[in-house]
Design an enzyme around this catalytic site. Structure first.
Site, PDB file in Angstrom:
ATOM      1  CG  HIS A  74       1.147  91.910  66.725  1.00  0.00           C
ATOM      2  ND1 HIS A  74       1.707  92.260  67.921  1.00  0.00           N
ATOM      3  CD2 HIS A  74      -0.160  92.243  66.815  1.00  0.00           C
ATOM      4  CE1 HIS A  74       0.779  92.781  68.711  1.00  0.00           C
ATOM      5  NE2 HIS A  74      -0.378  92.785  68.058  1.00  0.00           N
ATOM      6  CD  GLU A  75      -2.647  93.289  63.755  1.00  0.00           C
ATOM      7  OE1 GLU A  75      -3.765  92.785  63.982  1.00  0.00           O
ATOM      8  OE2 GLU A  75      -2.136  94.145  64.484  1.00  0.00           O
ATOM      9  CG  HIS A 128      -4.211  89.833  67.361  1.00  0.00           C
ATOM     10  ND1 HIS A 128      -4.322  89.675  68.718  1.00  0.00           N
ATOM     11  CD2 HIS A 128      -3.469  90.956  67.180  1.00  0.00           C
ATOM     12  CE1 HIS A 128      -3.670  90.665  69.321  1.00  0.00           C
ATOM     13  NE2 HIS A 128      -3.142  91.445  68.406  1.00  0.00           N
TER      14      HIS A 128
END
Ligand code: ZN
Length: 371
Positions: free
Chosen positions: A67-68, A71
């Site tokens: 997820h990170e 980003h």
């Protein structure tokens, strides 16, 4: 104690683990091995439960990392600098140097996080369904990972800043109004509302005997702080707009010897001459810089026997800026190294020093004048 460890590097981004991560990792493994798996399959052995629990926990954190990374990769694609991703007790955080300067960039950077979690949720659900006929460990673990990623994506979509959903919401208001400050204020208010609601519901759950409520209080408290911090960052940035390093810097600074006791620095320089910034040089070479904040950080009782070299911020820890660097670059330089001061260079020469307190003073004057 060291508070974080670097475990590797992906796409040029340092991956770190904060010490608080251990707590949540142990908690997840224990919950899975001690409760989740035994409830579904009472006949499974303790060893199987624990092996599966540990592997599944690792995959939960791989999911957070994914997820990170989503980003971070979008941020990098937009030309932002991403120095590290740190996993900690409440999830993960990517260290992106600058906030996006356009609503569309922020929208893309934020929305990709929940999308990546939903993508993983679907992938794990598929694995779980494919493994279902065998009915074994893979099916259970994959199903748990499906639930977790679904919850992660959904939670992050809540429309309060600084959650991903809050950033998406902010970028939309920003796009419509053209006003980042206003958009941030609205999104932070919603974020704060969600934070207080979580704290309230957490307390209610706890009072009803559900200890999971404490977790909600913790997350709510974290969100409340993050919302306030994100908002003040934007306010400070906009207050500094149009100001250059040359407008913010101290040009009056004295050179003092490295062995000078802090007590004499206070008595003979700070109080008598009303100076605030000091360069420490040895044989003409700059070794470090002392600001009032460095003095304040040392307990008073230690002032007489401590030399200034002990409290100075060493030169190699400092970033420097040029005379024409703008206010937000100065702030980024202070934040990136977590120091109190930043030297302003004209070529090889230090011509000024900006301390955190100088920035506060400018903000104070601006707010006194109502500008
Ligand atoms: Zn996210």
């Amino acid at each position: 104690m060291k508070s974080s460890w670097r475990i590797g590097r992906i796409f040029g981004i340092d991956i770190k683990i904060d010490s608080s991560w251990i707590v949540i990792f142990v908690f997840f493994s224990w919950f899975l091995a001690g409760s989740y798996f035994p409830k579904a399959h009472p006949q499974w052995s303790l060893t199987l439960n624990w092996v599966l629990g540990l592997v599944t926990s690792l995959l939960v954190f791989a999911s957070v990392l994914f997820h990170e990374l989503a980003h971070s990769l979008v941020a990098k694609k937009q030309g932002e600098e991403v120095s590290s991703i740190t996993l900690f007790i409440l999830g993960g955080v990517a260290q992106i140097k600058e906030e996006p300067d356009e609503p569309l960039k922020e929208f893309a950077m934020a929305v990709v996080g929940p999308l990546s979690s939903f993508f993983l949720a679907i992938a794990f659900l598929a694995v779980s369904l494919l493994a279902a006929p065998a009915g074994g460990a893979v099916k259970e673990a994959a199903f748990f990972l499906f639930e977790t990623n679904l919850a992660l994506g959904a939670f992050n979509l809540l429309p309060g800043f600084p959650m991903d959903g809050g950033r998406v919401f902010r970028s939309i208001v920003w796009k419509i109004t053209g006003d980042l400050r206003k958009a941030t204020r609205i999104a932070s208010l919603v974020g704060d509302g969600i934070a207080y609601l979580m704290i309230f519901l957490g307390i209610v759950r706890f009072l009803r005997g559900d200890y999971g409520g404490l977790w909600w209080v913790l997350v709510g408290w974290f969100l409340h702080n993050a919302a306030a911090r994100g908002y003040s960052q934007v306010m400070i940035k906009s207050a500094l707009e149009g100001l250059k390093a040359r407008d913010l810097m101290n040009t009056e600074f004295e050179t003092i010897p490295a062995g000078l006791p802090v007590q004499s620095l206070v008595d003979d320089y700070i109080l008598k001459k009303k100076e605030r910034v000091f360069l420490i040089t040895v044989g003409g070479d700059l070794k470090g810089i002392v600001c009032l904040e460095d003095v304040r950080a040392l307990p008073r009782g230690e002032w007489p026997q401590s030399p200034v070299s002990q409290i100075m911020t060493p030169k190699d820890k400092l970033l420097s800026v040029t005379l024409d660097a703008d206010g937000s670059q100065v702030l980024a330089g202070l934040a990136a190294r977590d120091v109190h001061q930043i030297p302003v260079m004209d070529g090889e020469r230090v011509v000024g020093v900006i301390c955190r307190s100088d920035i506060l003073r400018v903000l104070q004057i601006k707010s006194d004048l109502g500008v």
